[in-house]
Design an enzyme around this catalytic site. Sequence first.
Site, mmCIF file in Angstrom:
data_model
loop_
_atom_site.group_PDB
_atom_site.id
_atom_site.type_symbol
_atom_site.label_atom_id
_atom_site.label_comp_id
_atom_site.label_asym_id
_atom_site.label_seq_id
_atom_site.Cartn_x
_atom_site.Cartn_y
_atom_site.Cartn_z
ATOM 1 N N LEU A 1 0.872 -1.283 0.079
ATOM 2 C CA LEU A 1 0.090 0.000 -0.118
ATOM 3 C C LEU A 1 0.800 1.310 -0.073
ATOM 4 O O LEU A 1 0.315 2.271 -0.227
ATOM 5 C CB LEU A 1 -0.959 -0.061 1.248
ATOM 6 C CG LEU A 1 -2.068 -1.072 1.199
ATOM 7 C CD1 LEU A 1 -2.806 -1.009 2.669
ATOM 8 C CD2 LEU A 1 -3.038 -0.865 0.173
ATOM 9 N N GLY A 2 2.010 1.292 0.358
ATOM 10 C CA GLY A 2 2.827 2.290 0.452
ATOM 11 C C GLY A 2 4.287 2.310 1.395
ATOM 12 O O GLY A 2 4.180 1.480 2.171
ATOM 13 N N LYS B 1 1.248 -2.757 8.885
ATOM 14 C CA LYS B 1 2.687 -1.722 8.892
ATOM 15 C C LYS B 1 3.770 -2.477 9.606
ATOM 16 O O LYS B 1 3.594 -2.924 10.790
ATOM 17 C CB LYS B 1 2.266 -0.247 9.432
ATOM 18 C CG LYS B 1 3.806 0.337 9.670
ATOM 19 C CD LYS B 1 3.288 1.663 9.986
ATOM 20 C CE LYS B 1 2.983 2.705 8.981
ATOM 21 N NZ LYS B 1 2.976 4.090 9.390
ATOM 22 N N GLY C 1 6.776 4.941 4.307
ATOM 23 C CA GLY C 1 6.839 6.250 4.795
ATOM 24 C C GLY C 1 8.128 6.174 5.672
ATOM 25 O O GLY C 1 8.804 5.230 5.762
ATOM 26 N N GLY C 2 8.145 7.194 6.381
ATOM 27 C CA GLY C 2 9.349 7.286 7.491
ATOM 28 C C GLY C 2 9.231 6.266 8.463
ATOM 29 O O GLY C 2 10.408 5.835 9.036
ATOM 30 N N ASP D 1 1.305 12.694 15.023
ATOM 31 C CA ASP D 1 1.758 12.741 13.394
ATOM 32 C C ASP D 1 0.239 12.940 12.681
ATOM 33 O O ASP D 1 0.116 12.272 11.705
ATOM 34 C CB ASP D 1 2.399 11.660 13.167
ATOM 35 C CG ASP D 1 3.286 11.853 12.002
ATOM 36 O OD1 ASP D 1 3.540 12.995 11.458
ATOM 37 O OD2 ASP D 1 3.705 11.057 11.360
#
Length: 619
Positions: free
Chosen positions: A21-22, A43, A24-25, A137
């Site tokens: 799905l992607g 995740k 990130g940091g 965040d």
Amino acid sequence: MKPLNPGEAWQVGRYRLLASLGEGGMGRVLLGASPDGRLVALKQVHPGFAHDEGFRSRFRREVETSRMVSGAYTAAVMDADPEADIPWLASVYVPGPSLKEAVDAAGPLPLESIRYLATGLASALTEIHRVGLIHRDLKPSNVLLTDDGPRVIDFGIARAAEGNTDLTHTGSVIGSPGFMSPEQAEGKSLTPASDMFSLGALLVMAATGQSPFAGNSTPQTLYNVVHTHPNLAMLPPPIRQLAEPCLAKDPAHRPTPAQLLDYLGAVRYASMPWPPPVHAQIAQHKEEVGRFLAKPPPPPIKPGAGNKRKRVLITVGAIVATLILAGGTVFAVSKLTSDSTNAANRPPRNPDPLSLERLQMVDACKLLDPNSIPLLGKTTVPENNSFGTCQYQSPTGGKLMINLGTNTTGDPLPRASYIDEHPVREMKYNEKEGPACQRLVQPTELKSVLIGANVQNNSGDICQAAQQALITIVGNLKNDPAQLPDHEGSYLGSDPCTALDDATANKILNGKAIKERHDLHSCTWSSEYQTIGFGLTFGDKSDLKGTSTNVNGTEVHEERSNDPKNNICHHTWLNTATDSDAKEVLDTYYSPIGNVNRDQSCAHSLEAAKAIIANMSKK
């Protein structure tokens, strides 16, 4: 949404992975399916976090607290494994674009959509703050848009990355520059008001397409957040009235989520709350998921195949080691054989992190960091705590008492929740200082002893604070908690119920003694209308009261009750075998009900003390 790379693992925990799905940091996000068919966003955190035990501890604590968050506008955390080679968590999958993707595709959102967005965000923060979390965040990529409203994701997880020196540096902060609060940009302590600042920045972004503090570089953006007024000139007045109070530099001047909801009032239901291009994106997400679900799953692993692969790898590794380290092969094999033989002769160690022998040696006053319970504020630890217990003081006047082995009797307490597989019980009561709430968790091995977190006279939700403390305590107990000093001759790690042999207990009580562990360091033996007790506490010679007598070289003090109606008698002595300043005070008592005089009670208590001293000398 992209296919998994060739040869990539297709399973994490009990979840079958379907697509990427992607990234990130914090790591990457994968689409997964549970055995019962539910979709999850899984995740996997950045591999750089995996070797940091501090991160794992924070990650475990934040995940457990995040599991308590519920509500229509959050994506609930379903599962996690902080101990995996690469830690991960799974939350409910939300089919829809992020706020950033939606604005990129459809342009700034109309007024009614922004009111809908503001209501959802304020409702989500209400739930997140209710359990003592601060999101930290809240940014456009952490807000997803669905057919029936927004969803906030990744709540509470950003805090786990704080303090990781490999991925951050001195003066750096975790968050997104254009959407963090001034206090976060300056590295100060955060309150829930920090999230309200981020909410205001999100509303501006949804209405204009950019952050109100956007600069030409990250340092410039951070400077704008701290020092400049937000650029709100392009906002329609109704949206400016929503966003501007949230963007106050002083946290005390920002509204709470509840105040924002009151201001918004009832939001009119809309079957399509977003512009048509956004609903087209939502439909596209659902179609993509359907295509990945339609693909056949990988073939199941044959029974024993995993073990066979492991054996092959071990064999190849052994051959390589022989070729490279030929000179050391005989030593390595002989050492392995010797260690295996020694291990076979050693008694098995209890793997349960909440077992009696593990809990007995935990330093209760080092289980919590000063800031680990947000609902209590920065806590301090007064002196004069005992083994297995510790009192933490809140700056607001509240108290948190940790007890790693409290005895419960009487009617079963109501179940409040679960922590991992352990049921949590709740007890509320009132004291002179104010109301109190205790949350207790039942270890699997210890039936009559529970781990408790008791919050008294604290401002706010005392039961929620107790739950938050208990989640942190259990998580730290299962990690690697600080231990009490293990001094030579200490009785601290011994089972108190083995101090007195059954034959002596039956003789003193003139009947069959019923043995019950009272807490981690004490035990009772009871018969009809009479009880023998034995316990271990922290103290020194000043704690020994009454007349003294010598029992096989040990100075034992006899203390009789001053109450004429109470014939209980105690015998106490110091464990002088340890070389520690933290002396162990041992106490034996006999408690009768009925026609037993004081001399008889003391004779029975002394007989038990003599037997316990004799047993201790054999250990």
